[in-house]
Design a protein around this motif. Structure first.
Motif, PDB file in Angstrom:
ATOM      1  N   ILE A 210      49.695  54.390  48.628  1.00  0.00           N
ATOM      2  CA  ILE A 210      48.866  55.289  49.365  1.00  0.00           C
ATOM      3  C   ILE A 210      47.814  55.943  48.279  1.00  0.00           C
ATOM      4  O   ILE A 210      48.482  56.884  47.202  1.00  0.00           O
ATOM      5  N   VAL A 211      46.673  55.767  48.218  1.00  0.00           N
ATOM      6  CA  VAL A 211      45.688  56.287  47.463  1.00  0.00           C
ATOM      7  C   VAL A 211      44.476  56.890  48.424  1.00  0.00           C
ATOM      8  O   VAL A 211      44.286  56.341  49.430  1.00  0.00           O
ATOM      9  N   LYS A 212      43.868  58.091  47.875  1.00  0.00           N
ATOM     10  CA  LYS A 212      42.762  58.744  48.683  1.00  0.00           C
ATOM     11  C   LYS A 212      41.404  58.114  48.416  1.00  0.00           C
ATOM     12  O   LYS A 212      40.513  58.137  49.121  1.00  0.00           O
ATOM     13  N   GLU A 213      41.540  57.541  47.102  1.00  0.00           N
ATOM     14  CA  GLU A 213      40.146  57.021  46.424  1.00  0.00           C
ATOM     15  C   GLU A 213      40.548  55.709  45.825  1.00  0.00           C
ATOM     16  O   GLU A 213      41.224  55.287  45.401  1.00  0.00           O
ATOM     17  N   PHE A 214      39.796  54.672  46.585  1.00  0.00           N
ATOM     18  CA  PHE A 214      40.171  53.094  46.075  1.00  0.00           C
ATOM     19  C   PHE A 214      38.696  52.362  46.220  1.00  0.00           C
ATOM     20  O   PHE A 214      37.721  52.696  46.564  1.00  0.00           O
ATOM     21  N   SER A 215      38.956  51.048  45.726  1.00  0.00           N
ATOM     22  CA  SER A 215      37.694  50.256  45.573  1.00  0.00           C
ATOM     23  C   SER A 215      38.303  48.933  45.687  1.00  0.00           C
ATOM     24  O   SER A 215      39.620  48.650  45.493  1.00  0.00           O
ATOM     25  N   GLY A 216      37.513  47.990  45.765  1.00  0.00           N
ATOM     26  CA  GLY A 216      38.242  46.577  45.919  1.00  0.00           C
ATOM     27  C   GLY A 216      36.983  45.580  46.233  1.00  0.00           C
ATOM     28  O   GLY A 216      35.950  45.890  46.054  1.00  0.00           O
ATOM     29  N   VAL A 217      37.301  44.357  46.451  1.00  0.00           N
ATOM     30  CA  VAL A 217      36.264  43.273  46.490  1.00  0.00           C
ATOM     31  C   VAL A 217      36.829  42.355  47.691  1.00  0.00           C
ATOM     32  O   VAL A 217      38.067  42.081  47.802  1.00  0.00           O
ATOM     33  N   VAL A 218      35.735  41.827  48.090  1.00  0.00           N
ATOM     34  CA  VAL A 218      36.064  40.646  49.305  1.00  0.00           C
ATOM     35  C   VAL A 218      35.106  39.661  48.770  1.00  0.00           C
ATOM     36  O   VAL A 218      33.906  39.526  48.409  1.00  0.00           O
ATOM     37  N   TYR A 219      35.636  38.392  48.733  1.00  0.00           N
ATOM     38  CA  TYR A 219      35.033  37.181  48.093  1.00  0.00           C
ATOM     39  C   TYR A 219      34.878  36.308  49.541  1.00  0.00           C
ATOM     40  O   TYR A 219      35.874  35.745  49.948  1.00  0.00           O
TER      41      TYR A 219
ATOM     42  N   ILE B 210      39.920  36.819  41.110  1.00  0.00           N
ATOM     43  CA  ILE B 210      39.671  36.044  42.053  1.00  0.00           C
ATOM     44  C   ILE B 210      39.559  34.632  41.605  1.00  0.00           C
ATOM     45  O   ILE B 210      40.006  33.673  42.273  1.00  0.00           O
ATOM     46  N   ASP B 211      38.860  34.274  40.722  1.00  0.00           N
ATOM     47  CA  ASP B 211      38.417  33.096  39.958  1.00  0.00           C
ATOM     48  C   ASP B 211      39.740  32.505  39.797  1.00  0.00           C
ATOM     49  O   ASP B 211      40.217  31.450  39.824  1.00  0.00           O
ATOM     50  N   ASN B 212      40.922  33.263  39.083  1.00  0.00           N
ATOM     51  CA  ASN B 212      42.124  32.825  38.582  1.00  0.00           C
ATOM     52  C   ASN B 212      42.866  32.508  39.830  1.00  0.00           C
ATOM     53  O   ASN B 212      43.720  31.582  39.901  1.00  0.00           O
ATOM     54  N   PHE B 213      42.675  33.345  40.918  1.00  0.00           N
ATOM     55  CA  PHE B 213      43.569  33.231  42.067  1.00  0.00           C
ATOM     56  C   PHE B 213      43.217  31.697  42.722  1.00  0.00           C
ATOM     57  O   PHE B 213      43.917  31.074  43.362  1.00  0.00           O
ATOM     58  N   ARG B 214      41.856  31.607  43.038  1.00  0.00           N
ATOM     59  CA  ARG B 214      41.350  30.332  43.435  1.00  0.00           C
ATOM     60  C   ARG B 214      41.612  29.159  42.812  1.00  0.00           C
ATOM     61  O   ARG B 214      41.979  28.052  43.228  1.00  0.00           O
ATOM     62  N   ASN B 215      41.970  29.315  41.416  1.00  0.00           N
ATOM     63  CA  ASN B 215      42.433  28.256  40.601  1.00  0.00           C
ATOM     64  C   ASN B 215      43.935  28.130  40.719  1.00  0.00           C
ATOM     65  O   ASN B 215      44.623  27.400  39.814  1.00  0.00           O
ATOM     66  N   ARG B 216      44.661  28.615  41.519  1.00  0.00           N
ATOM     67  CA  ARG B 216      45.864  28.835  41.622  1.00  0.00           C
ATOM     68  C   ARG B 216      46.716  29.124  40.626  1.00  0.00           C
ATOM     69  O   ARG B 216      47.821  28.693  40.161  1.00  0.00           O
ATOM     70  N   LYS B 217      45.972  30.206  39.693  1.00  0.00           N
ATOM     71  CA  LYS B 217      46.810  30.879  38.573  1.00  0.00           C
ATOM     72  C   LYS B 217      47.461  32.242  38.982  1.00  0.00           C
ATOM     73  O   LYS B 217      47.446  33.118  38.024  1.00  0.00           O
ATOM     74  N   ILE B 218      48.232  32.259  39.943  1.00  0.00           N
ATOM     75  CA  ILE B 218      48.802  33.541  40.401  1.00  0.00           C
ATOM     76  C   ILE B 218      49.877  33.882  39.345  1.00  0.00           C
ATOM     77  O   ILE B 218      49.978  35.193  38.995  1.00  0.00           O
ATOM     78  N   ASP B 219      50.598  33.082  39.105  1.00  0.00           N
ATOM     79  CA  ASP B 219      51.585  33.355  37.964  1.00  0.00           C
ATOM     80  C   ASP B 219      50.989  33.790  36.519  1.00  0.00           C
ATOM     81  O   ASP B 219      51.771  34.684  35.976  1.00  0.00           O
ATOM     82  N   TYR B 220      49.988  33.176  36.369  1.00  0.00           N
ATOM     83  CA  TYR B 220      49.300  33.969  35.188  1.00  0.00           C
ATOM     84  C   TYR B 220      48.730  35.150  35.255  1.00  0.00           C
ATOM     85  O   TYR B 220      49.124  36.152  34.421  1.00  0.00           O
ATOM     86  N   LEU B 221      48.374  35.663  36.342  1.00  0.00           N
ATOM     87  CA  LEU B 221      47.895  37.120  36.789  1.00  0.00           C
ATOM     88  C   LEU B 221      49.186  38.053  36.561  1.00  0.00           C
ATOM     89  O   LEU B 221      49.125  39.067  36.277  1.00  0.00           O
ATOM     90  N   LYS B 222      50.338  37.420  37.212  1.00  0.00           N
ATOM     91  CA  LYS B 222      51.690  38.359  37.083  1.00  0.00           C
ATOM     92  C   LYS B 222      51.944  38.351  35.537  1.00  0.00           C
ATOM     93  O   LYS B 222      52.389  39.497  35.237  1.00  0.00           O
TER      94      LYS B 222
END
Length: 117
Positions: A8-17, A55-67
């Motif tokens: 829960i935050v009042k100020e945020f940013s993000g991205v949609v690809y 997002i590039d790493n997510f698209r390359n199925r590297k979610i474990d790398y991000l974790k």
């Protein structure tokens, strides 16, 4: 795909690809107008784009790398969690992944590990 902060935050940013059109859309709100989003295709720091990296790493199925990057960050104090969503608009299928945020400077993580392929 959408990358937004968790919690829960009042100020945020993000991205949609947009996979079909190969475009990034960056959004943010402000404390003054918390329910109003401003959206742009221009990222103010193009050579230091954390969102594109994730997002590039997510698209390359590297979610474990991000974790793993989030685990080794050793950020002191409050650590933000990130969520990334894969949404298929045609089928309605949705997937959500979370990982701890990590420091990112000069176009790369400040601490890195070798990603698994």
């Amino acid at each position: 795909m959408c990358l937004i902060p968790n919690g829960i935050v009042k100020e945020f940013s993000g991205v949609v690809y947009d996979v079909d059109n190969k475009k990034y859309y960056y959004f943010k709100n402000s404390k003054k107008y918390p329910r109003q989003l401003s959206v742009t295709e221009n990222y103010p720091y193009p050579n230091d784009n954390y969102y594109k990296f994730v997002i590039d790493n997510f698209r390359n199925r590297k979610i474990d790398y991000l974790k793993k990057l989030g685990e080794i960050s050793n950020l002191s104090g409050y650590t933000a969690n990130e969520s990334i969503y894969g949404i298929n608009l045609k089928s309605g299928a949705k997937k959500r992944y979370t990982f701890r945020g990590f420091l990112f400077m000069n176009g790369k993580p400040t601490r890195d590990i070798k990603p698994k392929n």
